[in-house]
Design a protein around this motif. Structure first.
Motif, PDB file in Angstrom:
ATOM      1  N   ASP A 181     -15.012  -8.650  -0.517  1.00  0.00           N
ATOM      2  CA  ASP A 181     -15.317  -7.312  -1.026  1.00  0.00           C
ATOM      3  C   ASP A 181     -16.457  -6.671  -0.254  1.00  0.00           C
ATOM      4  OD1 ASP A 181     -13.318  -7.461  -2.865  1.00  0.00           O
ATOM      5  OD2 ASP A 181     -14.609  -7.734  -4.611  1.00  0.00           O
ATOM      6  N   LEU A 182     -17.471  -7.459   0.082  1.00  0.00           N
ATOM      7  CA  LEU A 182     -18.589  -6.921   0.855  1.00  0.00           C
ATOM      8  C   LEU A 182     -18.147  -6.584   2.274  1.00  0.00           C
ATOM      9  CD1 LEU A 182     -21.517  -9.254  -0.298  1.00  0.00           C
ATOM     10  CD2 LEU A 182     -21.134  -6.866  -0.924  1.00  0.00           C
ATOM     11  N   ARG A 183     -17.351  -7.457   2.863  1.00  0.00           N
ATOM     12  CA  ARG A 183     -16.868  -7.194   4.222  1.00  0.00           C
ATOM     13  C   ARG A 183     -16.019  -5.932   4.288  1.00  0.00           C
ATOM     14  NH1 ARG A 183     -16.653 -12.841   3.983  1.00  0.00           N
ATOM     15  NH2 ARG A 183     -17.973 -13.840   5.580  1.00  0.00           N
ATOM     16  N   GLU A 184     -15.313  -5.650   3.201  1.00  0.00           N
ATOM     17  CA  GLU A 184     -14.446  -4.472   3.170  1.00  0.00           C
ATOM     18  C   GLU A 184     -15.191  -3.221   2.713  1.00  0.00           C
ATOM     19  OE1 GLU A 184     -11.515  -5.926   0.510  1.00  0.00           O
ATOM     20  OE2 GLU A 184     -10.833  -7.478   1.905  1.00  0.00           O
ATOM     21  N   HIS A 204       0.155  -3.415  -0.096  1.00  0.00           N
ATOM     22  CA  HIS A 204      -0.505  -2.211   0.412  1.00  0.00           C
ATOM     23  C   HIS A 204      -2.025  -2.367   0.402  1.00  0.00           C
ATOM     24  CE1 HIS A 204       3.139   0.683  -0.346  1.00  0.00           C
ATOM     25  NE2 HIS A 204       3.334  -0.154   0.644  1.00  0.00           N
ATOM     26  N   ASP A 205      -2.551  -3.009  -0.618  1.00  0.00           N
ATOM     27  CA  ASP A 205      -3.992  -3.226  -0.701  1.00  0.00           C
ATOM     28  C   ASP A 205      -4.479  -4.046   0.491  1.00  0.00           C
ATOM     29  OD1 ASP A 205      -6.337  -2.733  -2.345  1.00  0.00           O
ATOM     30  OD2 ASP A 205      -6.400  -4.891  -2.691  1.00  0.00           O
ATOM     31  N   ASP A 206      -3.718  -5.054   0.870  1.00  0.00           N
ATOM     32  CA  ASP A 206      -4.104  -5.875   2.023  1.00  0.00           C
ATOM     33  C   ASP A 206      -4.101  -5.068   3.309  1.00  0.00           C
ATOM     34  OD1 ASP A 206      -4.476  -8.160   0.515  1.00  0.00           O
ATOM     35  OD2 ASP A 206      -2.452  -8.922   0.827  1.00  0.00           O
ATOM     36  N   VAL A 207      -3.184  -4.103   3.421  1.00  0.00           N
ATOM     37  CA  VAL A 207      -3.166  -3.217   4.588  1.00  0.00           C
ATOM     38  C   VAL A 207      -4.422  -2.357   4.606  1.00  0.00           C
ATOM     39  CG1 VAL A 207      -2.025  -1.214   5.620  1.00  0.00           C
ATOM     40  CG2 VAL A 207      -0.661  -3.159   4.854  1.00  0.00           C
ATOM     41  N   MET A 208      -4.714  -1.727   3.473  1.00  0.00           N
ATOM     42  CA  MET A 208      -5.858  -0.813   3.408  1.00  0.00           C
ATOM     43  C   MET A 208      -7.183  -1.531   3.595  1.00  0.00           C
ATOM     44  SD  MET A 208      -4.654   1.925   0.481  1.00  0.00           S
ATOM     45  CE  MET A 208      -3.666   0.832  -0.516  1.00  0.00           C
ATOM     46  N   ASP A 209      -7.255  -2.775   3.132  1.00  0.00           N
ATOM     47  CA  ASP A 209      -8.489  -3.540   3.264  1.00  0.00           C
ATOM     48  C   ASP A 209      -8.535  -4.372   4.542  1.00  0.00           C
ATOM     49  OD1 ASP A 209      -9.288  -2.561   0.834  1.00  0.00           O
ATOM     50  OD2 ASP A 209      -8.667  -4.319  -0.310  1.00  0.00           O
ATOM     51  N   ARG A 266      -3.893 -14.013   1.872  1.00  0.00           N
ATOM     52  CA  ARG A 266      -3.596 -13.772   0.458  1.00  0.00           C
ATOM     53  C   ARG A 266      -2.963 -15.054  -0.076  1.00  0.00           C
ATOM     54  NH1 ARG A 266      -4.616 -10.310  -3.660  1.00  0.00           N
ATOM     55  NH2 ARG A 266      -4.551  -8.575  -2.174  1.00  0.00           N
ATOM     56  N   ARG A 267      -3.544 -15.602  -1.136  1.00  0.00           N
ATOM     57  CA  ARG A 267      -3.053 -16.858  -1.717  1.00  0.00           C
ATOM     58  C   ARG A 267      -3.026 -17.982  -0.683  1.00  0.00           C
ATOM     59  NH1 ARG A 267       2.111 -13.755  -4.346  1.00  0.00           N
ATOM     60  NH2 ARG A 267       1.013 -12.632  -5.997  1.00  0.00           N
ATOM     61  N   GLY A 268      -4.011 -17.952   0.209  1.00  0.00           N
ATOM     62  CA  GLY A 268      -4.128 -19.011   1.198  1.00  0.00           C
ATOM     63  C   GLY A 268      -3.161 -18.907   2.359  1.00  0.00           C
ATOM     64  N   ALA A 269      -2.426 -17.801   2.478  1.00  0.00           N
ATOM     65  CA  ALA A 269      -1.454 -17.620   3.557  1.00  0.00           C
ATOM     66  C   ALA A 269      -1.697 -16.273   4.235  1.00  0.00           C
ATOM     67  CB  ALA A 269      -0.041 -17.686   3.001  1.00  0.00           C
ATOM     68  N   PRO A 270      -1.154 -16.071   5.452  1.00  0.00           N
ATOM     69  CA  PRO A 270      -1.322 -14.777   6.116  1.00  0.00           C
ATOM     70  C   PRO A 270      -0.745 -13.642   5.278  1.00  0.00           C
ATOM     71  CG  PRO A 270      -0.490 -16.406   7.665  1.00  0.00           C
ATOM     72  CD  PRO A 270      -0.422 -17.039   6.300  1.00  0.00           C
ATOM     73  N   THR A 271      -1.409 -12.502   5.284  1.00  0.00           N
ATOM     74  CA  THR A 271      -0.900 -11.331   4.578  1.00  0.00           C
ATOM     75  C   THR A 271       0.372 -10.830   5.272  1.00  0.00           C
ATOM     76  OG1 THR A 271      -2.459 -10.002   5.853  1.00  0.00           O
ATOM     77  CG2 THR A 271      -3.109 -10.591   3.627  1.00  0.00           C
ATOM     78  N   VAL A 272       1.103  -9.973   4.589  1.00  0.00           N
ATOM     79  CA  VAL A 272       2.399  -9.525   5.118  1.00  0.00           C
ATOM     80  C   VAL A 272       2.233  -8.812   6.457  1.00  0.00           C
ATOM     81  CG1 VAL A 272       4.347  -7.977   4.708  1.00  0.00           C
ATOM     82  CG2 VAL A 272       3.484  -9.415   2.849  1.00  0.00           C
ATOM     83  N   HIS A 273       1.260  -7.913   6.566  1.00  0.00           N
ATOM     84  CA  HIS A 273       1.128  -7.183   7.832  1.00  0.00           C
ATOM     85  C   HIS A 273       0.713  -8.101   8.972  1.00  0.00           C
ATOM     86  CE1 HIS A 273      -3.022  -6.935   6.232  1.00  0.00           C
ATOM     87  NE2 HIS A 273      -3.410  -6.793   7.479  1.00  0.00           N
ATOM     88  N   SER A 275       5.553  -2.403   8.829  1.00  0.00           N
ATOM     89  CA  SER A 275       6.446  -3.289   8.083  1.00  0.00           C
ATOM     90  C   SER A 275       5.919  -3.529   6.676  1.00  0.00           C
ATOM     91  CB  SER A 275       6.592  -4.630   8.820  1.00  0.00           C
ATOM     92  OG  SER A 275       7.185  -4.454  10.090  1.00  0.00           O
ATOM     93  N   ALA A 276       4.606  -3.763   6.551  1.00  0.00           N
ATOM     94  CA  ALA A 276       4.014  -4.020   5.241  1.00  0.00           C
ATOM     95  C   ALA A 276       4.119  -2.801   4.336  1.00  0.00           C
ATOM     96  CB  ALA A 276       2.560  -4.442   5.393  1.00  0.00           C
ATOM     97  N   VAL A 277       3.911  -1.610   4.895  1.00  0.00           N
ATOM     98  CA  VAL A 277       4.050  -0.387   4.093  1.00  0.00           C
ATOM     99  C   VAL A 277       5.469  -0.285   3.540  1.00  0.00           C
ATOM    100  CG1 VAL A 277       4.107   2.133   4.192  1.00  0.00           C
ATOM    101  CG2 VAL A 277       2.202   0.892   5.236  1.00  0.00           C
ATOM    102  N   LEU A 278       6.446  -0.515   4.394  1.00  0.00           N
ATOM    103  CA  LEU A 278       7.834  -0.397   3.957  1.00  0.00           C
ATOM    104  C   LEU A 278       8.222  -1.488   2.967  1.00  0.00           C
ATOM    105  CD1 LEU A 278       9.436   0.564   7.381  1.00  0.00           C
ATOM    106  CD2 LEU A 278       9.170   2.038   5.380  1.00  0.00           C
ATOM    107  N   ILE A 279       7.749  -2.708   3.183  1.00  0.00           N
ATOM    108  CA  ILE A 279       8.067  -3.800   2.258  1.00  0.00           C
ATOM    109  C   ILE A 279       7.432  -3.532   0.892  1.00  0.00           C
ATOM    110  CG2 ILE A 279       7.676  -6.266   1.807  1.00  0.00           C
ATOM    111  CD1 ILE A 279       7.961  -6.650   4.882  1.00  0.00           C
ATOM    112  N   GLY A 280       6.218  -2.990   0.888  1.00  0.00           N
ATOM    113  CA  GLY A 280       5.606  -2.600  -0.383  1.00  0.00           C
ATOM    114  C   GLY A 280       6.390  -1.502  -1.073  1.00  0.00           C
ATOM    115  N   ASP A 281       6.900  -0.554  -0.287  1.00  0.00           N
ATOM    116  CA  ASP A 281       7.720   0.517  -0.857  1.00  0.00           C
ATOM    117  C   ASP A 281       9.006  -0.029  -1.465  1.00  0.00           C
ATOM    118  OD1 ASP A 281       5.830   2.345  -0.068  1.00  0.00           O
ATOM    119  OD2 ASP A 281       6.955   3.084   1.664  1.00  0.00           O
ATOM    120  N   ILE A 282       9.615  -1.015  -0.784  1.00  0.00           N
ATOM    121  CA  ILE A 282      10.821  -1.638  -1.319  1.00  0.00           C
ATOM    122  C   ILE A 282      10.521  -2.282  -2.676  1.00  0.00           C
ATOM    123  CG2 ILE A 282      12.498  -3.512  -0.991  1.00  0.00           C
ATOM    124  CD1 ILE A 282      12.119  -3.005   2.075  1.00  0.00           C
ATOM    125  N   ALA A 283       9.369  -2.951  -2.763  1.00  0.00           N
ATOM    126  CA  ALA A 283       8.993  -3.591  -4.027  1.00  0.00           C
ATOM    127  C   ALA A 283       8.884  -2.566  -5.151  1.00  0.00           C
ATOM    128  CB  ALA A 283       7.668  -4.345  -3.864  1.00  0.00           C
TER     129      ALA A 283
END
Length: 363
Positions: free
Chosen positions: A264-267, A95-100, A105-112, A135-143
């Motif tokens: 962090d600055l970009r966001e 969810h943080d990756d969606v909002m930002d 993330r960890r050198g790979a594309p984020t879920v969204h 999809s990312a919102v729902l996958i985060g909710d599943i977690a």
């Protein structure tokens, strides 16, 4: 080697074992729904694909510090319960990756981003970006849902489960409240160090160190005095951990941290580092440096040059040194709280080591 008796020395691998075992069975009731296979695989890959396993580690040593012994069925139940913290962490990160609007993330594309790419590759109807975000919102909710399921099905005695519920409930709420405060600070452009510290305390300290310690100690039957002391220790270590993370986000090696430098600055994040930079620059009458910092966090799309100027300005006005001092002070106060607590060995020694590791890390 007995897979239970080496829990103290090989805890991360046992957390991986518990997560893999649970995730293999999670969602069995809807296994016949073919379309659900992809989000399920994505979540499993995300959870098992990396991470420092800090939250289960602090929870484990909270349990050990309250007298828990690393052998037998009760230790295995405690392991499964604390491993569920990684599913809460997965929810928070996705969810943080969606909002930002983070792309890696960890050198790979984020879920969204990865689900938007699936949409595009298959020529589906509608907006690929909206599909990726949803999809990312729902996958985060599943977690988050599976975290509750894993925790409550860990096989804990009813008394231990009841004792741990206050920590479990508070941790989830504090995490979400901290995330909301983080967003509010960005849109209101609150420049105060106090606002940044409130976010650090709720978003990171509470659910990274403080509440996991509380949770583990409660599972181990700790009384109010020990829990209070561990929470004091965890609060200061957690804030110092976040301050170190802020520094690494700007001055760390992206190949090691797994995220692009300057994110962090970009966001537009109003970290304590940024707040102190603006405060110091203003007090020192260095308006151009204050502008460089401000522009980097207020511009919707700051350039690499703006980011570089802001990073240099933060160092020049002494904000980096100030944050380093605060990290040292918080680590010292945390260790003092730990020394006052009646924490069983080897947990007391291990928690002191973890405090140093968390606050002086380079990753």
């Amino acid at each position: 080697m007995d897979p239970v008796n080496d829990l103290d020395t090989e805890l991360p691998s046992h957390v991986e074992r518990a997560l893999a075992d649970y995730l293999e069975r999670a969602g069995e009731g809807i296994g016949h729904v073919e379309q659900f296979a992809e989000p399920r695989r994505a979540l499993v890959s995300f959870v098992l694909g990396g991470g420092k396993r800090m939250r289960p580690t602090f929870a484990w040593w909270g349990w050990r510090g309250a007298g828990g012994a690393p052998g037998g069925d009760r230790a295995e139940a405690a392991l499964y319960a604390i491993s569920a913290l990684e599913l809460i962490q997965a929810c928070a990160l996705i969810h943080d990756d969606v909002m930002d609007d983070s792309h890696s993330r960890r050198g790979a594309p984020t879920v969204h981003v990865s689900f938007a790419a699936r949409h595009t590759e298959r020529g589906w109807h509608g907006s690929a970006d909206r599909f990726g975000l949803a999809s990312a919102v729902l996958i985060g909710d599943i977690a988050l849902a599976w975290a509750d399921d894993m925790f409550n099905s860990a096989g804990l005695p009813a008394t231990a489960l009841s004792a741990a519920q206050p920590a479990w409930h508070a941790m989830r709420t504090e995490m979400l409240a901290g995330q909301y405060l983080d967003m509010v600070n960005q849109v209101t452009a609150d420049p105060s160090p106090e606002a940044a510290m409130r976010v650090d305390e709720l978003k990171t300290a509470a659910y990274t160190v403080q509440r996991p310690l509380h949770l583990g100690a409660a599972l181990g039957g700790a009384g109010p005095e020990l829990i209070e002391a561990l929470q004091a220790f965890g609060r200061d270590v957690g804030i110092a951990y976040q301050l170190r993370d802020d520094l690494l986000g700007l001055y760390g090696d992206p190949a090691v941290t797994g995220k692009p430098a300057g994110d962090d600055l970009r966001e537009g994040k109003r970290t304590l580092l940024v707040a102190l930079g603006l405060e110091h620059a203003t007090q020192q009458g260095k308006d151009p440096l204050a502008s460089a910092i401000s522009d980097a966090v207020t511009d919707p799309e700051p350039t690499d040059t703006q980011i570089e100027r802001a990073v240099s300005a933060l160092d020049e006005v002494g904000a980096v040194d100030s944050v380093e001092r605060r990290i040292g002070e918080l680590t010292g106060s945390a260790l003092a709280a730990l020394e006052r607590a009646d924490v069983a060995e080897p947990a007391a020694t291990k928690l002191a080591e973890l405090a140093h590791t968390a606050t002086s890390r380079t990753f």
